[in-house]
Design a protein around this motif. Structure first.
Motif, PDB file in Angstrom:
ATOM      1  N   ALA A 101       0.867  -1.186   0.000  1.00 28.52           N
ATOM      2  CA  ALA A 101       0.000   0.000   0.000  1.00 28.52           C
ATOM      3  C   ALA A 101       0.899   1.230   0.000  1.00 28.52           C
ATOM      4  N   LEU A 102       1.553   1.475  -1.097  1.00 23.34           N
ATOM      5  CA  LEU A 102       2.538   2.546  -1.180  1.00 23.34           C
ATOM      6  C   LEU A 102       1.861   3.913  -1.286  1.00 23.34           C
ATOM      7  N   PRO A 103       2.219   4.854  -0.410  1.00 17.37           N
ATOM      8  CA  PRO A 103       1.644   6.206  -0.463  1.00 17.37           C
ATOM      9  C   PRO A 103       2.411   7.073  -1.455  1.00 17.37           C
ATOM     10  N   LEU A 104       2.436   6.632  -2.699  1.00  9.33           N
ATOM     11  CA  LEU A 104       3.277   7.254  -3.717  1.00  9.33           C
ATOM     12  C   LEU A 104       2.490   7.457  -5.006  1.00  9.33           C
ATOM     13  N   PRO A 105       2.945   8.351  -5.876  1.00  6.20           N
ATOM     14  CA  PRO A 105       2.195   8.656  -7.103  1.00  6.20           C
ATOM     15  C   PRO A 105       2.128   7.474  -8.065  1.00  6.20           C
ATOM     16  N   HIS A 106       1.104   7.477  -8.885  1.00  9.71           N
ATOM     17  CA  HIS A 106       0.977   6.495  -9.955  1.00  9.71           C
ATOM     18  C   HIS A 106       1.746   6.970 -11.191  1.00  9.71           C
ATOM     19  N   ASP A 107       2.169   6.008 -12.018  1.00  4.68           N
ATOM     20  CA  ASP A 107       2.851   6.312 -13.287  1.00  4.68           C
ATOM     21  C   ASP A 107       4.030   7.260 -13.087  1.00  4.68           C
ATOM     22  N   TYR A 108       4.791   7.047 -12.029  1.00  6.64           N
ATOM     23  CA  TYR A 108       5.819   8.007 -11.616  1.00  6.64           C
ATOM     24  C   TYR A 108       7.242   7.439 -11.688  1.00  6.64           C
ATOM     25  N   PHE A 109       7.409   6.163 -11.375  1.00  3.93           N
ATOM     26  CA  PHE A 109       8.744   5.594 -11.234  1.00  3.93           C
ATOM     27  C   PHE A 109       9.198   4.907 -12.518  1.00  3.93           C
ATOM     28  N   ASP A 110      10.490   5.043 -12.776  1.00  2.00           N
ATOM     29  CA  ASP A 110      11.074   4.383 -13.947  1.00  2.00           C
ATOM     30  C   ASP A 110      11.297   2.894 -13.708  1.00  2.00           C
ATOM     31  N   ALA A 111      11.514   2.505 -12.457  1.00  2.00           N
ATOM     32  CA  ALA A 111      11.789   1.098 -12.162  1.00  2.00           C
ATOM     33  C   ALA A 111      11.538   0.818 -10.694  1.00  2.00           C
ATOM     34  N   ALA A 112      11.252  -0.435 -10.399  1.00  2.00           N
ATOM     35  CA  ALA A 112      11.209  -0.945  -9.033  1.00  2.00           C
ATOM     36  C   ALA A 112      12.197  -2.092  -8.946  1.00  2.00           C
ATOM     37  N   VAL A 113      12.907  -2.181  -7.821  1.00  2.00           N
ATOM     38  CA  VAL A 113      13.881  -3.244  -7.618  1.00  2.00           C
ATOM     39  C   VAL A 113      13.642  -3.873  -6.254  1.00  2.00           C
ATOM     40  N   ALA A 114      14.045  -5.120  -6.122  1.00  2.00           N
ATOM     41  CA  ALA A 114      13.925  -5.827  -4.849  1.00  2.00           C
ATOM     42  C   ALA A 114      15.085  -6.803  -4.733  1.00  2.00           C
ATOM     43  N   PHE A 115      15.823  -6.709  -3.642  1.00  2.00           N
ATOM     44  CA  PHE A 115      17.005  -7.535  -3.435  1.00  2.00           C
ATOM     45  C   PHE A 115      16.809  -8.420  -2.202  1.00  2.00           C
ATOM     46  N   ASP A 116      16.685  -9.709  -2.430  1.00  8.22           N
ATOM     47  CA  ASP A 116      16.524 -10.684  -1.356  1.00  8.22           C
ATOM     48  C   ASP A 116      15.277 -10.374  -0.520  1.00  8.22           C
ATOM     49  N   SER A 117      14.245  -9.847  -1.161  1.00  5.58           N
ATOM     50  CA  SER A 117      13.039  -9.476  -0.413  1.00  5.58           C
ATOM     51  C   SER A 117      11.751  -9.803  -1.156  1.00  5.58           C
ATOM     52  N   TYR A 118      11.794  -9.914  -2.474  1.00  4.36           N
ATOM     53  CA  TYR A 118      10.552 -10.011  -3.252  1.00  4.36           C
ATOM     54  C   TYR A 118       9.727 -11.235  -2.870  1.00  4.36           C
ATOM     55  N   ARG A 119      10.382 -12.298  -2.474  1.00  8.50           N
ATOM     56  CA  ARG A 119       9.639 -13.522  -2.153  1.00  8.50           C
ATOM     57  C   ARG A 119       8.731 -13.346  -0.942  1.00  8.50           C
ATOM     58  N   TYR A 120       8.988 -12.340  -0.102  1.00  9.12           N
ATOM     59  CA  TYR A 120       8.191 -12.146   1.109  1.00  9.12           C
ATOM     60  C   TYR A 120       6.864 -11.446   0.828  1.00  9.12           C
TER      61      TYR A 120
END
Length: 257
Positions: A101-120
């Motif tokens: 539930a990210l309190p952040l704008p839509h259509d705003y970020f160029d990329a999302a990354v996850a390191f050793d966390s996405y599986r959670y």
């Protein structure tokens, strides 16, 4: 760890990096992704489940990108101090938030990354729908995480010498590369462009075992990894980008969770 695999990491103090990593040295994961993911100064990056934000610091210092360092369980004030120590306060914004539930704008970020966390959090298909609202059209998703060499539907698929350790160590969260490819592309919202075992995975695994063999908090994980002798577990990196299909929204504009 061979410097030829991770030359940028070699400029950071290894003890510091390992102290602030929640598992393996996360900087190795970050550098491995940046070797295949194009980053340009000024890009807006979501770092999901960033822990102590050293992945965000690395991205900002090495590539000049702007990073939102998101984690629900780590004090953002402590992350802010680390960010300032490395002179990245103008590029890295620490944020305590639930990645669902990210309190952040839509259509705003160029990329999302996850390191050793996405599986959670990323095994829930609904999570991807919500996340992609925040990425620009054709925005990227980059993941580095643990993987298995084959799909496991239940503990019964393993031999008796591994079965209990698999359950105790939480390995039911870990899946094969093929599983992740199917999972991420099922909705048609993403196209996977790269999915492969992580170069240097064996060296990363060996270092992890050396560090945590006598750590009571890691007993189940270490026991399983030593029992399977590297034949079953490893790490992977994956790149994907948004397709033209739009995430479905409820009438009130929110993603159902």
């Amino acid at each position: 760890m061979p410097n030829e695999l991770f030359p940028r990491c070699g400029t950071y103090d290894r003890d510091w990096a390992e102290e602030h990593s929640l598992g393996e040295n996360v900087l190795h994961f970050v550098e491995s992704l940046t070797q295949v993911m194009e980053l340009r100064p000024g890009m807006r990056i979501l770092d999901l489940g960033c822990g102590h934000a050293i992945s965000s610091i690395f991205l900002a210092r090495e590539f000049g990108v702007r990073v939102w360092a998101v984690d629900f369980g780590v004090d953002p004030s402590a992350n802010q101090r680390r960010i300032e120590e490395f002179g990245c306060a103008d590029l890295v914004q620490p944020l305590r938030a639930d990645v669902r539930a990210l309190p952040l704008p839509h259509d705003y970020f160029d990329a999302a990354v996850a390191f050793d966390s996405y599986r959670y959090f990323g095994t829930d298909q609904r999570f991807l729908t919500g996340l992609l609202r925040h990425l620009r059209p054709d925005g990227r998703l980059g993941i580095v995480d643990a993987c298995t060499s084959r799909d496991i539907s239940s503990a019964e698929d393993l031999g008796p010498d591994l079965r209990q350790e698999w359950l105790d160590g939480g390995w039911y969260l870990v899946h094969s590369i093929d599983w992740w490819r199917r999972h991420l592309t099922r909705t048609g919202l993403l196209e996977v462009t790269l999915a492969e075992p992580l170069p240097g995975s064996d060296a990363i695994r060996t270092r992890y075992l050396d560090r945590f063999r006598d750590d009571p908090a890691e007993t189940e994980m270490v026991t399983f990894m030593e029992a399977e002798e590297g034949a079953f577990t490893g790490s992977f990196r994956m790149l994907a980008h948004r397709t033209g299909r739009q995430p479905l929204l409820e009438d009130d504009g929110e993603t159902p969770y």
